[in-house]
Design a protein around this motif. Sequence first.
Motif, PDB file in Angstrom:
ATOM      1  N   SER A 177      -6.053   4.349  -5.752  1.00 52.51           N
ATOM      2  CA  SER A 177      -6.505   5.711  -6.207  1.00 52.51           C
ATOM      3  C   SER A 177      -7.588   6.655  -5.618  1.00 52.51           C
ATOM      4  O   SER A 177      -8.709   5.031  -5.183  1.00 52.51           O
ATOM      5  CB  SER A 177      -7.288   5.095  -8.088  1.00 52.51           C
ATOM      6  N   VAL A 214       3.821   1.246  -1.558  1.00 51.83           N
ATOM      7  CA  VAL A 214       4.573   1.483  -2.746  1.00 51.83           C
ATOM      8  C   VAL A 214       3.449   1.787  -3.967  1.00 51.83           C
ATOM      9  O   VAL A 214       3.511   2.941  -5.193  1.00 51.83           O
ATOM     10  CB  VAL A 214       5.159   0.709  -2.914  1.00 51.83           C
ATOM     11  N   ASN A 215       2.343   1.740  -3.689  1.00 55.48           N
ATOM     12  CA  ASN A 215       1.317   1.643  -5.093  1.00 55.48           C
ATOM     13  C   ASN A 215      -0.096   2.147  -3.942  1.00 55.48           C
ATOM     14  O   ASN A 215      -1.325   1.402  -3.874  1.00 55.48           O
ATOM     15  CB  ASN A 215       1.016   0.113  -5.364  1.00 55.48           C
ATOM     16  N   ARG A 248       0.377  -1.146  -0.072  1.00 55.89           N
ATOM     17  CA  ARG A 248      -0.091   0.169  -0.233  1.00 55.89           C
ATOM     18  C   ARG A 248       1.181   0.784   0.090  1.00 55.89           C
ATOM     19  O   ARG A 248       0.298   2.054  -0.348  1.00 55.89           O
ATOM     20  CB  ARG A 248      -1.193  -0.511   1.243  1.00 55.89           C
TER      21      ARG A 248
END
Length: 126
Positions: free
Chosen positions: A121, A117-118, A115
């Motif tokens: 959206s 790192v990415n 989470r």
Amino acid sequence: MQLDLYKGLGLKPEDTRRYDIPLVGFDRKTVIPKGIIILAVQTGNELVEVDFIVFDAYSPYTVILARPWPHEIGEISSTLHMKVKYLTKERVKELLGCQTMVRQCMVAVVRHQARQVNPPSPGLAS
């Protein structure tokens, strides 16, 4: 001891002593503890006082023990076997870990790092 657990136990800031030695996590981030607290812990039939470091940071672990207790009781730990052995007046005692709990902690760390790192959206359910 995570701050959430600390508050959940009804402990107050005046229950802690100053402790400002930085902790370095597995993710290499440094956290300054909020303090240290001594609590009684039941280990088998024995009640021992243990120093817990209080911190406010994400961790899959509920507590972090300060060094004096393991050294005081002469504990020998094996992360491979998930055991802690220590000597009492009568005999050698053993505390056993839980493989399921270790797995859950590892999964929590991996998910938390993913989470970071990415991040999800905005507007998408996570």
